[in-house]
Write a protein that holds these residues in place. Sequence first.
Motif, PDB file in Angstrom:
ATOM      1  N   SER A  64      14.004 -27.422 -25.332  1.00 33.76           N
ATOM      2  CA  SER A  64      15.375 -27.298 -25.841  1.00 33.76           C
ATOM      3  C   SER A  64      15.660 -28.364 -26.894  1.00 33.76           C
ATOM      4  CB  SER A  64      16.364 -27.429 -24.676  1.00 33.76           C
ATOM      5  OG  SER A  64      17.698 -27.352 -25.145  1.00 33.76           O
ATOM      6  N   GLN A  65      15.188 -29.583 -26.655  1.00 35.99           N
ATOM      7  CA  GLN A  65      15.403 -30.670 -27.613  1.00 35.99           C
ATOM      8  C   GLN A  65      14.669 -30.393 -28.930  1.00 35.99           C
ATOM      9  OE1 GLN A  65      14.259 -34.356 -25.755  1.00 35.99           O
ATOM     10  NE2 GLN A  65      15.717 -34.116 -24.059  1.00 35.99           N
ATOM     11  N   ALA A  66      13.497 -29.785 -28.848  1.00 38.33           N
ATOM     12  CA  ALA A  66      12.728 -29.480 -30.058  1.00 38.33           C
ATOM     13  C   ALA A  66      13.473 -28.471 -30.917  1.00 38.33           C
ATOM     14  CB  ALA A  66      11.354 -28.945 -29.678  1.00 38.33           C
ATOM     15  N   VAL A  67      14.054 -27.434 -30.295  1.00 38.39           N
ATOM     16  CA  VAL A  67      14.798 -26.426 -31.052  1.00 38.39           C
ATOM     17  C   VAL A  67      16.063 -27.028 -31.643  1.00 38.39           C
ATOM     18  CG1 VAL A  67      16.028 -24.227 -30.909  1.00 38.39           C
ATOM     19  CG2 VAL A  67      13.835 -24.510 -29.720  1.00 38.39           C
ATOM     20  N   THR A  68      16.762 -27.843 -30.859  1.00 36.72           N
ATOM     21  CA  THR A  68      17.976 -28.509 -31.346  1.00 36.72           C
ATOM     22  C   THR A  68      17.656 -29.422 -32.520  1.00 36.72           C
ATOM     23  OG1 THR A  68      18.979 -28.446 -29.151  1.00 36.72           O
ATOM     24  CG2 THR A  68      19.871 -30.059 -30.709  1.00 36.72           C
ATOM     25  N   ARG A  69      16.563 -30.155 -32.423  1.00 37.16           N
ATOM     26  CA  ARG A  69      16.138 -31.059 -33.496  1.00 37.16           C
ATOM     27  C   ARG A  69      15.791 -30.253 -34.750  1.00 37.16           C
ATOM     28  NH1 ARG A  69      12.876 -33.806 -30.602  1.00 37.16           N
ATOM     29  NH2 ARG A  69      11.036 -32.506 -30.947  1.00 37.16           N
ATOM     30  N   LEU A  70      15.149 -29.102 -34.554  1.00 37.15           N
ATOM     31  CA  LEU A  70      14.786 -28.244 -35.681  1.00 37.15           C
ATOM     32  C   LEU A  70      16.026 -27.746 -36.403  1.00 37.15           C
ATOM     33  CD1 LEU A  70      12.472 -26.786 -37.196  1.00 37.15           C
ATOM     34  CD2 LEU A  70      12.702 -24.922 -35.546  1.00 37.15           C
ATOM     35  N   GLU A  71      17.004 -27.298 -35.648  1.00 39.90           N
ATOM     36  CA  GLU A  71      18.259 -26.819 -36.237  1.00 39.90           C
ATOM     37  C   GLU A  71      18.961 -27.944 -36.988  1.00 39.90           C
ATOM     38  OE1 GLU A  71      19.687 -23.190 -33.304  1.00 39.90           O
ATOM     39  OE2 GLU A  71      20.080 -25.250 -32.679  1.00 39.90           O
ATOM     40  N   SER A  72      18.902 -29.150 -36.441  1.00 37.36           N
ATOM     41  CA  SER A  72      19.525 -30.299 -37.100  1.00 37.36           C
ATOM     42  C   SER A  72      18.821 -30.632 -38.408  1.00 37.36           C
ATOM     43  CB  SER A  72      19.499 -31.507 -36.160  1.00 37.36           C
ATOM     44  OG  SER A  72      20.004 -32.656 -36.801  1.00 37.36           O
ATOM     45  N   ASP A  73      17.493 -30.583 -38.387  1.00 37.78           N
ATOM     46  CA  ASP A  73      16.731 -30.889 -39.599  1.00 37.78           C
ATOM     47  C   ASP A  73      16.962 -29.844 -40.684  1.00 37.78           C
ATOM     48  OD1 ASP A  73      15.691 -33.133 -38.375  1.00 37.78           O
ATOM     49  OD2 ASP A  73      13.815 -32.162 -37.757  1.00 37.78           O
ATOM     50  N   ILE A  74      17.085 -28.593 -40.285  1.00 34.65           N
ATOM     51  CA  ILE A  74      17.306 -27.522 -41.253  1.00 34.65           C
ATOM     52  C   ILE A  74      18.754 -27.482 -41.722  1.00 34.65           C
ATOM     53  CG2 ILE A  74      17.289 -24.997 -41.560  1.00 34.65           C
ATOM     54  CD1 ILE A  74      14.922 -24.884 -39.679  1.00 34.65           C
ATOM     55  N   GLY A  75      19.645 -27.829 -40.798  1.00 36.37           N
ATOM     56  CA  GLY A  75      21.077 -27.812 -41.116  1.00 36.37           C
ATOM     57  C   GLY A  75      21.722 -26.459 -40.898  1.00 36.37           C
ATOM     58  N   THR A  76      21.150 -25.656 -40.006  1.00 36.06           N
ATOM     59  CA  THR A  76      21.738 -24.345 -39.704  1.00 36.06           C
ATOM     60  C   THR A  76      21.322 -23.906 -38.308  1.00 36.06           C
ATOM     61  OG1 THR A  76      22.006 -22.082 -40.499  1.00 36.06           O
ATOM     62  CG2 THR A  76      19.809 -23.000 -40.628  1.00 36.06           C
ATOM     63  N   ARG A  77      22.163 -23.074 -37.680  1.00 37.07           N
ATOM     64  CA  ARG A  77      21.869 -22.571 -36.345  1.00 37.07           C
ATOM     65  C   ARG A  77      20.824 -21.458 -36.442  1.00 37.07           C
ATOM     66  NH1 ARG A  77      24.233 -22.386 -31.320  1.00 37.07           N
ATOM     67  NH2 ARG A  77      25.999 -23.634 -32.022  1.00 37.07           N
ATOM     68  N   LEU A  78      19.872 -21.500 -35.538  1.00 35.89           N
ATOM     69  CA  LEU A  78      18.824 -20.494 -35.507  1.00 35.89           C
ATOM     70  C   LEU A  78      18.956 -19.540 -34.323  1.00 35.89           C
ATOM     71  CD1 LEU A  78      15.767 -22.832 -36.318  1.00 35.89           C
ATOM     72  CD2 LEU A  78      16.971 -21.313 -37.903  1.00 35.89           C
ATOM     73  N   LEU A  79      19.516 -20.022 -33.243  1.00 39.47           N
ATOM     74  CA  LEU A  79      19.632 -19.232 -32.016  1.00 39.47           C
ATOM     75  C   LEU A  79      21.043 -19.266 -31.462  1.00 39.47           C
ATOM     76  CD1 LEU A  79      16.398 -20.379 -30.103  1.00 39.47           C
ATOM     77  CD2 LEU A  79      16.778 -18.112 -31.080  1.00 39.47           C
ATOM     78  N   TYR A  80      21.488 -18.115 -30.938  1.00 38.80           N
ATOM     79  CA  TYR A  80      22.685 -18.066 -30.113  1.00 38.80           C
ATOM     80  C   TYR A  80      22.215 -18.175 -28.674  1.00 38.80           C
ATOM     81  CZ  TYR A  80      25.183 -16.276 -34.207  1.00 38.80           C
ATOM     82  OH  TYR A  80      25.746 -16.113 -35.456  1.00 38.80           O
ATOM     83  N   ARG A  81      22.732 -19.175 -27.942  1.00 33.03           N
ATOM     84  CA  ARG A  81      22.299 -19.400 -26.574  1.00 33.03           C
ATOM     85  C   ARG A  81      23.432 -19.098 -25.608  1.00 33.03           C
ATOM     86  NH1 ARG A  81      21.085 -23.848 -29.640  1.00 33.03           N
ATOM     87  NH2 ARG A  81      18.916 -24.567 -29.800  1.00 33.03           N
TER      88      ARG A  81
END
Length: 294
Positions: free
Chosen positions: A35-52
């Motif tokens: 979960s932290q890896a996906v959150t970090r990825l979204e932060s680095d990209i600057g956009t949401r990737l998944l609806y959880r």
Amino acid sequence: MKPSLEDMQVFLAVVEARSFTLAADRLERTKSAVSQAVTRLESDIGTRLLYRSTRSLSLTEAGSEFYAHCREIKDIYNSAIAGLRNSGDKLAGSLSVTAPHALCEPVIIPAIIKLAEQHPQLRIRLLANDSPMDLIESQVDLAIRVGSLALQSAKVSKLGLLGESLYASPQLIEKLCGIPSDLTELQNWPHIANDWQGMPLKYELKSGIQVKATPKVRCNSLHDIVQLTEAGIGIARLPDIIARKKVANGTLCPITSVAAAPIHYMHLFSKRPPTKVQTFIKAIKSELQTCSKN
């Protein structure tokens, strides 16, 4: 920050598993780490990737597009790794070999002919050379050497033995009143030597007798040494597999056997050499066995 490739692959695993829990099991990580890896990825990209939600997850529009790129990157990665692993198992590409002149005609050339016919995609480079070579500088995959070897950083294995004898022309033997019963008298005969044999010449005969001589002619070409010997210029140490046809034709006569010299192969591969190198080694062994039977 730029997104890490590792976090991208975690995101890919989550999407394909449709679950953080299943993705964590497949990746052998904790659900929290995934979960932290996906959150970090979204932060680095600057956009949401998944609806959880507690029961499901789905891709955003950006996430759907990003997933396709992550899938492509993984496919390229897997293809590259598979290509590297399989390249050594294919009998294709280039194979560079060095061998002494004594083995080229009776052993190496027949082996090359067979491999070239059986594996048309294999390109073979042969460097006939009696002197030691720097395998790295010369870009040589496999080196065949005869005789004792100096300390080597390369991997060295024994292939077999090269039988050698002293040979002379029938005319020279007749001129010198026949082969002497005391073989030490051979030191008084004219000798032809290869450069690698050193000075003075030293022959250790199978009988245990040692013969020393100063060569009348020195030469760095085995082919030329054979011709000079046939012409009656002197006696020479020759590989039996080279001289055999000359003896059958009557242009050379064996005087006495010299102690057999070991044949080695050398390479610089850290583990097992590639399949094409192993296949060539087997072909050489087969040719050596054929020569020993003839």
